[in-house]
Each structure stands twice: as C-alpha cells, then as structure tokens.
Design a protein around this motif. Structure first.
Motif, mmCIF file in Angstrom:
data_model
loop_
_atom_site.group_PDB
_atom_site.id
_atom_site.type_symbol
_atom_site.label_atom_id
_atom_site.label_comp_id
_atom_site.label_asym_id
_atom_site.label_seq_id
_atom_site.Cartn_x
_atom_site.Cartn_y
_atom_site.Cartn_z
ATOM 1 N N ILE A 109 0.834 -1.212 0.000
ATOM 2 C CA ILE A 109 0.000 0.000 0.000
ATOM 3 C C ILE A 109 0.870 1.265 0.000
ATOM 4 O O ILE A 109 0.368 2.382 0.132
ATOM 5 C CB ILE A 109 -0.979 0.045 1.195
ATOM 6 N N TRP A 110 2.192 1.062 -0.151
ATOM 7 C CA TRP A 110 3.094 2.225 -0.202
ATOM 8 C C TRP A 110 2.610 3.181 -1.289
ATOM 9 O O TRP A 110 2.163 2.763 -2.354
ATOM 10 C CB TRP A 110 4.519 1.762 -0.517
ATOM 11 N N ASN A 111 2.679 4.465 -0.992
ATOM 12 C CA ASN A 111 2.396 5.476 -2.015
ATOM 13 C C ASN A 111 3.325 6.644 -1.735
ATOM 14 O O ASN A 111 3.718 6.871 -0.586
ATOM 15 C CB ASN A 111 0.909 5.878 -1.997
ATOM 16 N N PHE A 112 3.691 7.370 -2.779
ATOM 17 C CA PHE A 112 4.805 8.320 -2.623
ATOM 18 C C PHE A 112 4.505 9.444 -1.644
ATOM 19 O O PHE A 112 5.423 10.049 -1.106
ATOM 20 C CB PHE A 112 5.269 8.868 -3.981
ATOM 21 N N ARG A 113 3.228 9.724 -1.401
ATOM 22 C CA ARG A 113 2.911 10.746 -0.405
ATOM 23 C C ARG A 113 2.819 10.168 1.013
ATOM 24 O O ARG A 113 2.697 10.901 1.975
ATOM 25 C CB ARG A 113 1.590 11.448 -0.764
ATOM 26 N N GLY A 114 2.809 8.847 1.107
ATOM 27 C CA GLY A 114 2.783 8.238 2.437
ATOM 28 C C GLY A 114 1.480 8.481 3.178
ATOM 29 O O GLY A 114 1.471 8.653 4.392
ATOM 30 N N VAL A 115 0.376 8.495 2.454
ATOM 31 C CA VAL A 115 -0.920 8.673 3.117
ATOM 32 C C VAL A 115 -1.589 7.321 3.348
ATOM 33 O O VAL A 115 -1.223 6.315 2.740
ATOM 34 C CB VAL A 115 -1.874 9.607 2.306
ATOM 35 N N LEU A 116 -2.571 7.300 4.247
ATOM 36 C CA LEU A 116 -3.386 6.112 4.510
ATOM 37 C C LEU A 116 -2.546 4.909 4.931
ATOM 38 O O LEU A 116 -2.804 3.789 4.513
ATOM 39 C CB LEU A 116 -4.242 5.765 3.271
ATOM 40 N N ALA A 117 -1.554 5.144 5.755
ATOM 41 C CA ALA A 117 -0.703 4.058 6.261
ATOM 42 C C ALA A 117 -1.482 3.315 7.344
ATOM 43 O O ALA A 117 -1.639 3.814 8.452
ATOM 44 C CB ALA A 117 0.594 4.631 6.827
ATOM 45 N N ASN A 118 -1.995 2.147 7.014
ATOM 46 C CA ASN A 118 -2.829 1.444 8.004
ATOM 47 C C ASN A 118 -2.536 -0.050 8.078
ATOM 48 O O ASN A 118 -3.403 -0.841 8.423
ATOM 49 C CB ASN A 118 -4.323 1.684 7.721
ATOM 50 N N ALA A 119 -1.293 -0.420 7.770
ATOM 51 C CA ALA A 119 -0.957 -1.841 7.920
ATOM 52 C C ALA A 119 -0.955 -2.218 9.405
ATOM 53 O O ALA A 119 -0.917 -1.345 10.275
ATOM 54 C CB ALA A 119 0.405 -2.132 7.300
ATOM 55 N N TRP A 120 -0.994 -3.525 9.673
ATOM 56 C CA TRP A 120 -0.920 -4.012 11.048
ATOM 57 C C TRP A 120 0.180 -3.267 11.785
ATOM 58 O O TRP A 120 1.278 -3.067 11.250
ATOM 59 C CB TRP A 120 -0.543 -5.497 11.093
ATOM 60 N N HIS A 121 -0.099 -2.880 13.015
ATOM 61 C CA HIS A 121 0.947 -2.227 13.811
ATOM 62 C C HIS A 121 1.692 -3.285 14.603
ATOM 63 O O HIS A 121 1.087 -4.015 15.387
ATOM 64 C CB HIS A 121 0.321 -1.173 14.736
ATOM 65 N N ARG A 122 2.981 -3.367 14.349
ATOM 66 C CA ARG A 122 3.840 -4.348 15.038
ATOM 67 C C ARG A 122 4.786 -3.606 15.974
ATOM 68 O O ARG A 122 5.402 -2.629 15.575
ATOM 69 C CB ARG A 122 4.742 -5.056 14.015
ATOM 70 N N VAL A 123 4.913 -4.127 17.171
ATOM 71 C CA VAL A 123 5.865 -3.523 18.119
ATOM 72 C C VAL A 123 6.704 -4.634 18.739
ATOM 73 O O VAL A 123 6.166 -5.647 19.196
ATOM 74 C CB VAL A 123 5.122 -2.754 19.241
ATOM 75 N N ARG A 124 8.012 -4.445 18.746
ATOM 76 C CA ARG A 124 8.914 -5.418 19.378
ATOM 77 C C ARG A 124 8.812 -5.238 20.877
ATOM 78 O O ARG A 124 8.959 -4.130 21.395
ATOM 79 C CB ARG A 124 10.344 -5.157 18.908
ATOM 80 N N ILE A 125 8.517 -6.322 21.537
ATOM 81 C CA ILE A 125 8.073 -6.232 22.922
ATOM 82 C C ILE A 125 9.088 -5.610 23.866
ATOM 83 O O ILE A 125 8.729 -4.852 24.758
ATOM 84 C CB ILE A 125 7.642 -7.629 23.443
ATOM 85 N N ASP A 126 10.369 -5.847 23.681
ATOM 86 C CA ASP A 126 11.327 -5.305 24.648
ATOM 87 C C ASP A 126 11.632 -3.835 24.388
ATOM 88 O O ASP A 126 12.332 -3.201 25.148
ATOM 89 C CB ASP A 126 12.618 -6.115 24.644
ATOM 90 N N SER A 127 11.080 -3.311 23.304
ATOM 91 C CA SER A 127 11.466 -1.948 22.970
ATOM 92 C C SER A 127 10.765 -0.905 23.826
ATOM 93 O O SER A 127 11.291 0.171 24.004
ATOM 94 C CB SER A 127 11.225 -1.676 21.487
ATOM 95 N N ILE A 128 9.566 -1.178 24.325
ATOM 96 C CA ILE A 128 8.892 -0.114 25.069
ATOM 97 C C ILE A 128 8.371 -0.534 26.434
ATOM 98 O O ILE A 128 7.603 0.167 27.046
ATOM 99 C CB ILE A 128 7.748 0.542 24.256
ATOM 100 N N ILE A 129 8.789 -1.685 26.924
ATOM 101 C CA ILE A 129 8.346 -2.035 28.283
ATOM 102 C C ILE A 129 9.240 -1.321 29.301
ATOM 103 O O ILE A 129 10.433 -1.283 29.140
ATOM 104 C CB ILE A 129 8.382 -3.569 28.509
#
Ligand code: MTE
Ligand code: MO
Length: 467
Positions: free
Chosen positions: A447-467
C-alpha cells in the motif's frame, strides 16, 4: 526567455503580490513565479514575497531550505538583479513581520516534528483515554496560527446562487441555531507515515508521523446544514448542479467535501465553536472550525471564515494536489492527479499506544497492551485482533465501554489486552475490523504510495522496545 536578462530592483518591485506576473528574488537571481503559484504547496502564500527577496520568508518557513525546492525554483529563472543594485553582492533585505509571532505556547509533552509551522503528535501515553485533553491533542498546521478576534469574527456563507452571501457573527452561530454535541476522532492522512517508510523500506514525502497524528475530542456547535438553510439554501431539494461545499480558513487553507455529507442531519457536520467544553483553542481553530466527522482531518478546516456551495470540488492545492492515494509503482512526476479521487472517508486503522508490565490474577508476570482502533465514514470498530507471535496466532482485545456522542461511530474505540509476558524479542501485532468487515493489510509494501498517506498496515511492536 533568456535568463541572461538583468533587472533593476525598481522593476522587480513592480511585480509584487497584486501584479499579473509576480516575481521573487533569491540570491541575485530573479524568478517569475506566475506558473508556480498554482502548484505551490502553500498556495498563494508565496505571494507575500512577490517583488522582493524570498530569503527572509524562507528563514521563517524553513521547510523550503532543501534541494528539491531550489530545483523547482530554477525552472522559473528569468534573469539576474542588476549588480549596481546589490550591496555586498546581495539584495538589501527588508525586515518582515514574523507571521508566527502569535503562535500560542504549547504543552511541552507534545512530540514536535516541526515548529514553524507547528506539527506535533500527541504523546502516545495520552492516547489511552477516550477524550484527548485539548493541550495534548495533535496539531497539524500548514501555516501560522491566524489571530481572529471573537468580536471581529465573521463567517460568510455563499449558497451558490450568485448573491454575495449572508454573514454571521460568532454570537449568531451560538444563539440562533440549536447546538449539537458530538465526540469525534480527527486523524491526519499522514498518521503512521513513519511506519510505512520503515515497513516498506521506501521513503515517502511528508512529515514522518508515528501513531500520534490522531486524537479524539468532544465538539459542540450548530449543524452546518442548519446555517446553510438559514442562508437560503433549499436543503430538502438543493439545485442539482450544486455538489460540493468549500471551506476557507483565515490562514488561506481551503478544501471541500460533498454537499450530501453536509446536508444529511445524521452525518453531524458541525461548525464547532467548542472543543472539550471550552471555546476552541487557537491551535485547533478558534473561534470556529468545521468538523467533518468520519472524513480525513484535512477537511475539518480551522479558523473557517467563508463557506461556498459549488458545482465542482475546491480547486485548492490541498484538494487537487495533495491528500490523494496512488499505487505503489506510481511516482510524483507521472501521476494523474486530476483523475485520482481525494481522500474523504478513511480506512480502518489501529495502533498500540502502550505496553506495561502487570501481574495477572495468579500473581504471574503479564503485560497489558493498550491502543486505539478507528474507521472512517462512521463505521464502528467491531473487533480488534491481537497476535503475540508476529501474526501466527490471534486472540481478541477487549473493547472499552466508552460512550461516544453522535449519530454514527465518529470516535475511536480504545482497547486493552492482558496476557502472560511473551519472550523478549517477540513482536506484538494489532489489527482491527470495522462494521463493513474491512480489515487492515498485513504490511505497508503493497500500500506504499509516494505521499505516504493512509498508512494502516498491522501495527507491530517489538516487545522489549517499550516495556
Ligand atoms: N485548517 C486550516 N485552516 N489550516 C490547516 O493547516 N490542517 C488540516 C486540518 N484543517 C489545517 C486545517 C489538517 S491536514 C489536519 S490533519 C487537521 O486540520 C489537524 O487538526 P488539529 O490541528 O486540530 O489536530
Ligand atoms: Mo492532515
């Protein structure tokens, strides 16, 4: 035209903001910007510099100081300033009024991407309550904050019948019409653009927003349809050719939405005079902003002072040359802007805004995930799916029992999910489903587009990064 021409400053000054062919100077070069105005991202605001040197403006509007802007400008080169008019090789610069001087002080916890104009995300930790406090509601400006006095404020409504239109004061809008309250989420079309860049490995143009270009507030004011009716529009049977409503902001920003959206009383399109039970704050449109719930936030024009009913969409930069989606192969130089529809309703979205350690009922180590899920067009979020193993297996988050106001689901749904603490390095993932059973794509590449709008892919977060 030969670019070897030499111009006296007196002649250049004649090509000021009101001339047919405005010019600007940069360094010792002279540019005819007539053709640029139409495609300039800031619209006509560039005319402020016409007839003089552009540098003082670009010192303020520092987003211009980059190679691609300089390259665009070179196309319009028409000659040079007469060397005898230069002092130390430069055009004498006049001091200019700083249009940002009136910008309000802002909450230090906002995550600032640019200062002038102000573009700032809400801190994710603030997005775990249903109503976002006004001080930490994300801010997205194209310009400075215009100062509009509440007594001098006037709103002109032009119903497209060729008349001059009817004018309203703030007091008129507040006292002559029933006031309606809705809760509604505003989300910038560029929300999560940074995730699109990272996830696809391809850069896009635009501010690199994380998941905080979204907030939810309570809004109050008259229904725009009631004001249009008062201004003389036959709202039950509007003339067939009238299809769009254009909103003009005091800062020169403008855009339009379909008239049908505005006329339907269940679409709750407001002239919001209050935000979170106070007068709207300067950053969010004081004294009046349009609130088009369910549409991308770019349509909710702040500091609105004129509304016109039109046969065609707004011809502004923000309607025609921005806020449109394209295929992953399409590039700025070749896309057919005119035939691409502008973004109005937005697709289903979700994000993780917090991960904290907790103990479950047996006293074992667990984590609690928190986040938001939201869909455009008033489509309710019906389910939020969580994976702790990067999308292999799933379970469902608990939707919070918040009670939104309005005829449709204009507000986000907050959710939580508690689970045993997964091993360090695991990826937790969220995706949401709306009432039309729309779901989110698993990755940003397709869904990449050059303006970077409508970015709605699954949100993934690496667990140790923000605990
Ligand atoms: N209205 C005016 N007059 N000027 C603007 O720059 N920005 C638009 C919209 N309305 C804008 C505007 C965009 S792109 C967004 S995302 C929202 O306002 C942001 O609203 P907020 O700053 O209240 O969060
Ligand atoms: Mo936006």
């Amino acid at each position: 035209i030969s670019t070897k021409k030499v111009f006296k400053l007196d002649e250049i000054r004649e090509h000021g903001p009101d001339s047919d062919r405005p010019w600007i100077i940069k360094g010792n070069k002279v540019y005819d910007i007539t053709e640029w105005i139409e495609c300039h991202p800031g619209g006509k605001v560039i005319l402020r510099a016409a007839g003089s040197a552009v540098e003082p403006y670009w010192d303020i509007f520092s987003i211009h100081k980059k190679e691609d802007v300089y390259r665009i400008l070179e196309q319009y080169l028409i000659g040079h300033v007469d060397p005898s008019d230069l002092v130390d090789g430069e055009v004498p610069k006049s001091s200019i009024e700083d249009p940002f001087a009136n910008d309000p002080a802002r909450d230090p916890s906002l995550v600032t991407l640019t200062d002038r104009p102000c573009n700032a995300e809400s801190p994710l930790s603030e997005l775990t309550s249903f109503i976002t406090k006004t001080a930490v509601f994300y801010v997205r400006h194209h310009f400075w904050v215009p100062s509009v006095g509440k007594d001098s404020y006037k709103m002109t409504i032009d119903i497209g019948d060729g008349s001059d239109g009817k004018t309203y004061t703030l007091d008129d809008l507040r006292s002559k019409f029933p006031q309606h309250t809705i809760t509604a989420t505003l989300q910038c079309s560029g929300n999560r653009r940074a995730h699109m860049n990272e996830g696809s490995g391809r850069d896009t143009s635009g501010l690199k927003w994380g998941a905080g270009a979204i907030s939810n507030a309570e809004w109050r004011g008259p229904l725009l349809r009631d004001v249009l009716k008062d201004a003389g529009l036959d709202i039950a049977r509007p003339p067939e050719e009238l299809q769009h409503v254009e909103f003009f902001g005091e800062d020169t920003y403008s855009t339009s939405v379909p008239l049908d959206k505005v006329l339907d009383p269940r679409q709750d399109v407001l002239l919001a005079c209050e935000m979170n039970r106070e007068v709207i704050s300067p950053d969010h449109g004081y004294p009046v902003r349009v609130l088009v719930p369910g549409s991308t936030a770019a349509r909710s024009v702040k500091w609105v002072n004129r509304i016109s009913i039109l046969e065609e969409e707004s011809q502004s930069q923000w309607q025609q040359r921005d806020y449109k989606g394209f295929g992953p192969n399409e590039m700025r130089e070749t896309v057919d802007w005119d035939n691409a529809p502008c973004i109005q309703d937005t697709p289903v979205q979700s994000a993780i805004t917090g991960i904290r350690s907790d103990k479950d009922t047996d006293g074992l180590n667990s984590i609690v995930l928190e986040g938001y899920a939201f869909s455009g067009g008033g489509r309710k979020v019906v389910r939020v799916d969580i994976s702790l193993d990067n999308g292999q297996t799933w379970s469902q988050a608990k939707l919070m029992p918040d009670i939104p106001k309005g005829h449709k689901a204009w507000s986000w749904s907050l959710w939580t999910y508690q689970c045993p603490r997964p091993p360090a390095g695991s990826y937790v993932v969220v995706k949401a489903v709306d009432e039309a059973y729309n779901s989110q794509p698993d990755s940003h590449g397709p869904i990449w587009n050059f303006r970077g709008v409508l970015a709605n892919a699954w949100h993934r977060v690496r667990i140790d990064s923000i605990i």
